[in-house]
Design an enzyme around this catalytic site. Structure first.
Site, PDB file in Angstrom:
ATOM      1  N   ASP A 162       0.818  -1.209   0.000  1.00 29.90           N
ATOM      2  CA  ASP A 162       0.000   0.000   0.000  1.00 29.90           C
ATOM      3  C   ASP A 162       0.853   1.262   0.000  1.00 29.90           C
ATOM      4  OD1 ASP A 162      -3.060   0.936   0.796  1.00 29.90           O
ATOM      5  OD2 ASP A 162      -1.534   2.243   1.675  1.00 29.90           O
ATOM      6  N   VAL A 190      -5.498   2.478   0.161  1.00 30.22           N
ATOM      7  CA  VAL A 190      -5.519   1.918  -1.192  1.00 30.22           C
ATOM      8  C   VAL A 190      -5.942   0.452  -1.148  1.00 30.22           C
ATOM      9  CG1 VAL A 190      -4.204   1.525  -3.294  1.00 30.22           C
ATOM     10  CG2 VAL A 190      -3.731   3.539  -1.903  1.00 30.22           C
ATOM     11  N   ASP A 191      -5.442  -0.292  -0.167  1.00 33.47           N
ATOM     12  CA  ASP A 191      -5.870  -1.679  -0.011  1.00 33.47           C
ATOM     13  C   ASP A 191      -7.370  -1.764   0.227  1.00 33.47           C
ATOM     14  OD1 ASP A 191      -3.727  -3.537  -0.316  1.00 33.47           O
ATOM     15  OD2 ASP A 191      -2.842  -2.815   1.534  1.00 33.47           O
ATOM     16  N   VAL A 192      -7.891  -0.879   1.048  1.00 32.19           N
ATOM     17  CA  VAL A 192      -9.319  -0.906   1.361  1.00 32.19           C
ATOM     18  C   VAL A 192     -10.151  -0.589   0.116  1.00 32.19           C
ATOM     19  CG1 VAL A 192     -11.144   0.198   2.711  1.00 32.19           C
ATOM     20  CG2 VAL A 192      -8.949  -0.342   3.785  1.00 32.19           C
TER      21      VAL A 192
END
Length: 402
Positions: A162, A190-192
């Site tokens: 991320d 960003v991962d979420v």
């Protein structure tokens, strides 16, 4: 019976150990073979599991998902709260994919699944004989979701962390004070976002399969997800060639839309139109500001944001954030204090937004407190059936001895 032949609604899933109920749960009867780990994939599959999908999490024997070791903080059993935060409602099986016996079990799990989710480095599943091209002829209804950092072409060699994506994808360039260093967001945002996109892509592919009988591959990248999520900043560049910079908490196109100091702690004020600005000026005892040529319209206020900030700060520092939040909200002006995590959950509870929920106990955790699912469905709501699993807790259940 291979469920990628299609699950029928209205009855409990007939497979051994299945947890979702078709008809009661939005995704009841859907099984997901989840080969993902860390955050984007696990977050996506947890959201789908909350809605009734039977998610079987495949983990490496001995170590499992890397986030099991990401601590502190941890619960009373020493289990990483990072892992606990994105792995509820799942069953865990331990499979060594470097071993043919483990791969054979993985193939048998996939044969009984509707969806595969994986976020290995591009090419890994193909080398294991578990890639989409290896599976689609045998399982034409299979939905296969691949999540990567930078795609499967030239970006395949770049690790999908991320922080790297926030840096290389432009988010850090617009985050932080104008005269300070570029900053990452306080969570792996960003991962979420990528997890949300993956879940949406899976749902779209399942809908397509329901109509056509055909599965498909879903590909989501962290970089592509971030560029999409940069919305107005990305559009400003794509349409007008504007390269944005850091502005602290200010907004490039709206003013006042930032945090301000008060007598005790910062206050966020989000004025979106001229009427709200007039109300703000009146509450602060400066109704004349709404008629000032420098501040009459939003473009005027953006052009003179420095002068406006000084004038507003002079008034806001005479009282505390809670006072101003109350009186401004009462006048229709969006405003609120900058809360800490505990204050944020207390606020959610006070206004009736689900915050923390309690799950049944599991061998994987000594704690059953979880953050609530964010989507409310009145007919088939999210359910909290199982706490995050212990490593390999359900291996014998999913693969019973013959």
């Amino acid at each position: 019976m291979a469920t990628n032949a299609g699950a029928s609604g209205g009855s409990p899933d007939p497979r051994p150990g299945a947890v979702g109920e078709a008809g009661r749960d939005a995704l009841g009867g859907v099984r997901i073979a989840d080969f993902s780990r860390v955050l984007a994939g696990p977050y996506a599959t947890m959201l789908l599991a909350d809605l009734g999908a039977d998610v079987v999490k495949v983990e490496r024997p001995g170590t499992g998902d890397e986030t099991r070791q990401w601590r502190p903080p941890a619960d009373e059993n020493g289990t990483s709260t990072y892992f606990l935060g994105v792995n509820r409602n799942k069953r865990s099986v331990a499979l060594d994919l470097a071993d043919e016996a483990g791969r054979e079990r993985a193939r048998s799990l996939i044969a009984e699944s509707d969806v595969v989710v994986e976020n290995f480095r591009p090419g890994t599943m193909e080398r294991l004989g578990l890639g989409y091209s290896d599976l689609r002829a045998r399982h034409p209804r299979l939905v296969y979701c691949s999540i990567s950092g930078f795609g499967a072409a030239e970006g395949a060699a770049i690790p999908g962390y991320d922080l790297l994506v926030q840096a290389m994808g432009g988010l850090m360039s617009v985050t932080g004070e104008s005269d300070g260093e570029p900053m990452k967001a306080g969570v792996a945002v960003v991962d979420v976002i990528t997890g949300l996109h993956a879940a949406l892509g899976i749902m779209a592919a399942l809908r397509h399969r329901d109509v056509t009988g055909e599965g498909q591959r879903v590909e989501v990248t962290l970089l592509g997800s971030l560029l999409s999520a940069m919305v107005n900043q990305a559009s400003g560049y794509a349409v007008a060639g504007v390269v944005p910079g850091r502005m602290g908490n200010a907004h490039p196109s709206i003013a006042p839309y930032e945090t301000f100091p008060t007598a005790d702690r910062p206050l966020a004020i989000a004025v979106g139109n001229d009427g709200q600005f007039a109300a703000l000026a009146a509450v602060l005892g400066r109704p004349d500001l709404a008629e000032d040529d420098r501040f009459r319209t939003n473009p005027d206020r953006v052009a003179h944001r420095t002068e406006l900030r000084e004038l507003l700060t002079a008034r806001l520092t005479t009282a505390g954030a809670d006072h101003w939040s109350a009186v401004l909200l009462a006048s229709g002006v969006p405003a609120g204090p900058v809360n800490t995590m505990d204050e944020a959950f207390a606020f959610a509870e006070r206004i009736g937004v689900p915050g923390i929920v309690t799950l049944p106990a599991s061998t994987g955790s000594g704690s059953s407190s979880q953050v609530a699912h964010p989507i409310t469905l009145d007919a088939s709501p999210a359910r909290y059936r199982m706490a995050p699993p212990g490593l390999g807790e359900h291996t014998a259940e999913v693969f019973p001895p013959e």
